[in-house]
Structures are given as C-alpha cells and as structure tokens.
Design a protein around this motif. Structure first.
Motif, short mmCIF file in Angstrom:
data_model
loop_
_atom_site.label_atom_id
_atom_site.label_comp_id
_atom_site.label_asym_id
_atom_site.label_seq_id
_atom_site.Cartn_x
_atom_site.Cartn_y
_atom_site.Cartn_z
N VAL A 174 -10.13 11.51 13.95
CA VAL A 174 -9.99 12.28 15.17
C VAL A 174 -8.60 12.11 15.76
CG1 VAL A 174 -10.94 12.69 17.46
CG2 VAL A 174 -12.45 12.00 15.61
N LEU A 175 -8.10 10.89 15.75
CA LEU A 175 -6.79 10.63 16.34
C LEU A 175 -5.68 11.43 15.65
CD1 LEU A 175 -7.02 6.79 16.94
CD2 LEU A 175 -6.83 8.57 18.68
N LYS A 176 -5.83 11.68 14.37
CA LYS A 176 -4.79 12.42 13.65
C LYS A 176 -4.72 13.88 14.10
CE LYS A 176 -7.57 13.66 9.58
NZ LYS A 176 -7.73 13.46 8.13
N ASN A 179 -1.16 15.28 18.56
CA ASN A 179 0.26 15.11 18.27
C ASN A 179 0.81 13.80 18.82
OD1 ASN A 179 0.99 17.41 16.75
ND2 ASN A 179 0.80 18.68 18.58
N LYS A 180 0.17 13.28 19.89
CA LYS A 180 0.62 12.02 20.48
C LYS A 180 -0.59 11.08 20.59
CE LYS A 180 4.28 14.11 23.29
NZ LYS A 180 4.81 14.27 24.68
N PRO A 181 -1.01 10.48 19.46
CA PRO A 181 -2.25 9.69 19.49
C PRO A 181 -2.08 8.26 19.99
CG PRO A 181 -1.35 9.71 17.28
CD PRO A 181 -0.44 10.59 18.12
N ASN A 182 -0.83 7.77 20.17
CA ASN A 182 -0.61 6.35 20.43
C ASN A 182 -1.28 5.84 21.69
OD1 ASN A 182 0.88 6.23 18.11
ND2 ASN A 182 2.86 6.46 19.14
N CYS A 206 -11.24 15.63 26.45
CA CYS A 206 -11.28 16.54 25.32
C CYS A 206 -12.30 16.07 24.30
CB CYS A 206 -9.88 16.59 24.68
SG CYS A 206 -9.74 17.66 23.24
N TYR A 207 -12.91 17.01 23.62
CA TYR A 207 -13.79 16.74 22.50
C TYR A 207 -13.52 17.82 21.45
CZ TYR A 207 -18.20 17.21 19.83
OH TYR A 207 -19.13 17.36 18.84
N VAL A 208 -13.17 17.39 20.25
CA VAL A 208 -12.87 18.33 19.17
C VAL A 208 -13.97 18.23 18.12
CG1 VAL A 208 -11.20 18.99 17.40
CG2 VAL A 208 -10.41 17.98 19.54
N ARG A 209 -14.54 19.37 17.76
CA ARG A 209 -15.58 19.38 16.74
C ARG A 209 -15.13 20.21 15.55
NH1 ARG A 209 -20.99 17.75 15.67
NH2 ARG A 209 -21.33 18.46 13.53
N LEU A 210 -14.88 19.53 14.45
CA LEU A 210 -14.56 20.18 13.19
C LEU A 210 -15.73 19.97 12.25
CD1 LEU A 210 -10.85 18.99 12.73
CD2 LEU A 210 -11.69 21.04 13.88
N GLY A 211 -16.35 21.03 11.81
CA GLY A 211 -17.52 20.90 10.96
C GLY A 211 -18.66 21.74 11.50
N PRO A 212 -19.73 21.85 10.73
CA PRO A 212 -20.80 22.79 11.08
C PRO A 212 -21.59 22.40 12.31
CG PRO A 212 -21.42 21.45 9.17
CD PRO A 212 -19.98 21.15 9.45
N THR A 213 -21.78 23.38 13.18
CA THR A 213 -22.74 23.29 14.28
C THR A 213 -23.39 24.67 14.41
OG1 THR A 213 -21.09 23.93 15.94
CG2 THR A 213 -21.44 21.57 15.60
N GLY A 214 -24.54 24.72 15.06
CA GLY A 214 -25.20 25.99 15.32
C GLY A 214 -24.96 26.44 16.74
N ILE A 265 -0.62 23.14 21.33
CA ILE A 265 0.51 22.24 21.02
C ILE A 265 0.04 20.79 20.98
CG2 ILE A 265 2.75 21.40 21.85
CD1 ILE A 265 3.15 24.16 23.13
N LEU A 266 -0.87 20.42 21.86
CA LEU A 266 -1.32 19.03 21.94
C LEU A 266 -2.17 18.64 20.74
CD1 LEU A 266 -2.35 18.95 25.70
CD2 LEU A 266 -0.39 17.81 24.67
N LEU A 267 -2.88 19.62 20.14
CA LEU A 267 -3.74 19.36 18.99
C LEU A 267 -3.15 19.97 17.74
CD1 LEU A 267 -7.15 20.14 20.70
CD2 LEU A 267 -6.28 17.87 20.13
N THR A 268 -3.47 19.33 16.61
CA THR A 268 -2.97 19.83 15.32
C THR A 268 -4.07 20.46 14.49
OG1 THR A 268 -3.34 17.68 14.25
CG2 THR A 268 -1.21 18.04 15.30
N THR A 269 -5.12 20.97 15.14
CA THR A 269 -6.24 21.53 14.41
C THR A 269 -5.87 22.84 13.75
OG1 THR A 269 -6.99 22.61 16.42
CG2 THR A 269 -7.93 20.46 15.90
#
Length: 269
Positions: A174-176, A179-182, A206-214, A265-269
């Motif tokens: 998730v941290l990756k 852009n500024k995870p430190n 923030c909450y990022v969800r990558l992957g299947p959801t319904g 810009i803040l996320l690299t998704t």
C-alpha cells in the motif's frame, strides 16, 4: 417514499441481521463454503441475508433488492430499476472467518444509479454509520449519536497522510502507492466498508482499494463518505455509479476525506 421516512426501520433491520451474525460468531459453529467466484460464504452471511431481504420486502414491497448472495440478475432485468436496495449482508467474510471482529452489515438505497441512503452496522461493537443524501452522515453508538465529517487537509499538509489498510495486507504493497510514503501513518482495520467509515469520521485520510469488490461493498460507504465531506472515486477521480453494467464488479477505487487535494499526483495508482 422519502429515505428519511424509513431510515430507522432499515437501521433496525441491519441491527437484527447484525445480532444474528454476532450470535453465530460467538458460538463459533458456523458453516463455510466457497462460491463459484472462489470467495467464501458462511452460514452467518446466509442467515443475515434472509433477515434483511425478507424484512426489506415487507417494508417496501415495490422496491427490488440486489444482494451479494442473490446477485445473478441480468442487466436486462436490472436496468428497468429506478430505485432498489443494494445489500451486503456480511461485508468482511474473511475477517469473520479469521476472528478479527472487523465486519459489518451493509444496506444502501440506490436511485438513478447513485446511492441516496446508506447504513453500515458493526455487529461486534454495535456501532452504526448512516447517511441520507442532503441530510448528513452520522455515527450512532448506543444512545450517543453525532454527525461525522471527514478531515479536510490543506495542500501543504500532505506529508502526513493517514492511510487505512487491511489487517492482513502487506503494508509495503500500500505504501508504494504514495509518492511520499516516508511520513505516512497506517490505520489498521479489516473490511472495506469499515475502512471507508474511518475516512468518513476523520480517523483516516485515504483508503485505496486495488482488486475485486462488488457494488454492494461500496454503495452505503459512498453516500456516507460523500455526506461527511469526502468522496469515493475511481482511479480517474470520478464517483462510482451503480447498475449500469452487466458485471457488478467495481473498478479500483479510492476513498478520500479531502476531495480538493490532487490525489492523481499524491497517488501512483
């Protein structure tokens, strides 16, 4: 029917379903199966589904119901629905099986492809989050109830983002995405809807969800976060829509408390 006319009855339905889930969870005698999509389902999912669907049908017999446990309804039938109930009787089945307690009951009312009312009930804490379009988002804990708002962050304060992550997820995955995870703070919680509610009440940014959801995973959470001042959006920063595709699978999405920030810009998704 206005959503505010039935909100208390629907909270009662979610509460009763949650009570049944809690009972089965504490007994520890649930049955487990694997569905055709290779996801788990338990006797608690099915018991809660029976309670919710039967009581919603009695409450609003003219409004159709789309539940995760009865989702094989083709778009040709669904596309005629102007308004319908969208239900996940047990969000976080994996957490239920693992014994973390991080799971919830989700009920949303969708109108013209957007949620207009949502309820997320947490059986193990008996906390209820709910919202109605135009009327705000709320958290009810016993007899206490308060209006919730997401934390609004200024552009110059983005070095300390609080990111909601799963209990069973590798934090580095998730941290990756940042852009500024430190200086990122991780807020750990299971269940997609519960992580969204963390953002809605300002405990995460923030909450990022990558992957299947319904679609049933996000309907209630979306109206709750929107009414709290945030947004639930796809990676192109557009709000999710509902019941417009043959597939009921969501795209990857982001839940943010401060929609004004440059998340592209803040996320690299």
């Amino acid at each position: 029917m206005k959503p505010e006319d039935v909100i208390e009855q629907v909270i009662d339905i979610a509460t009763e379903a949650g009570k049944k889930i809690r009972e089965i969870y504490l007994e520890g005698t649930f049955k487990r199966e694997v569905k055709s999509d290779n996801t788990p389902v338990t006797s608690a999912d099915l018991a809660a589904n029976d309670i919710i669907c039967s009581q919603l049908a009695a409450l609003t017999p003219d409004i159709p119901i789309l539940s995760e446990e009865a989702a094989d309804i083709p778009l040709s039938d669904r596309e005629t629905w102007k308004r319908y109930w969208l239900v996940d009787p047990l969000d976080g089945t994996g957490e239920f099986i693992a014994g973390s307690g991080d799971f919830s009951v989700i009920i949303a009312l969708v109108e013209h492809n957007r949620p207009i009312m949502g309820i997320v009930y947490v059986p193990m804490t008996q906390v209820c989050y709910y919202a109605i379009a135009g009327l705000g988002a709320y958290k009810r804990d016993g007899k206490n109830e308060l209006r919730i708002t997401s934390k609004q962050i200024a552009n110059g304060e983005t070095d300390n983002i609080r990111l909601a992550v799963s209990r069973r997820q590798d934090p580095q995955s998730v941290l990756k995405l940042l852009n500024k995870p430190n200086h990122c703070e991780l807020v750990v919680m299971g269940g997609a809807a519960l992580k969204s509610c963390l953002v809605a009440e300002g405990r995460a940014d923030c909450y990022v969800r990558l992957g299947p959801t319904g679609e049933w995973d996000t309907g209630a959470a979306q109206i709750i976060i929107e009414e709290a001042g945030g947004a639930l959006i796809d990676i192109n920063l557009q709000p999710l829509t509902y019941n417009e595709r043959e597939s009921l699978e969501n795209p990857n999405f982001i839940v943010v408390g401060s929609p004004n920030l440059p998340w592209d810009i803040l996320l690299t998704t």
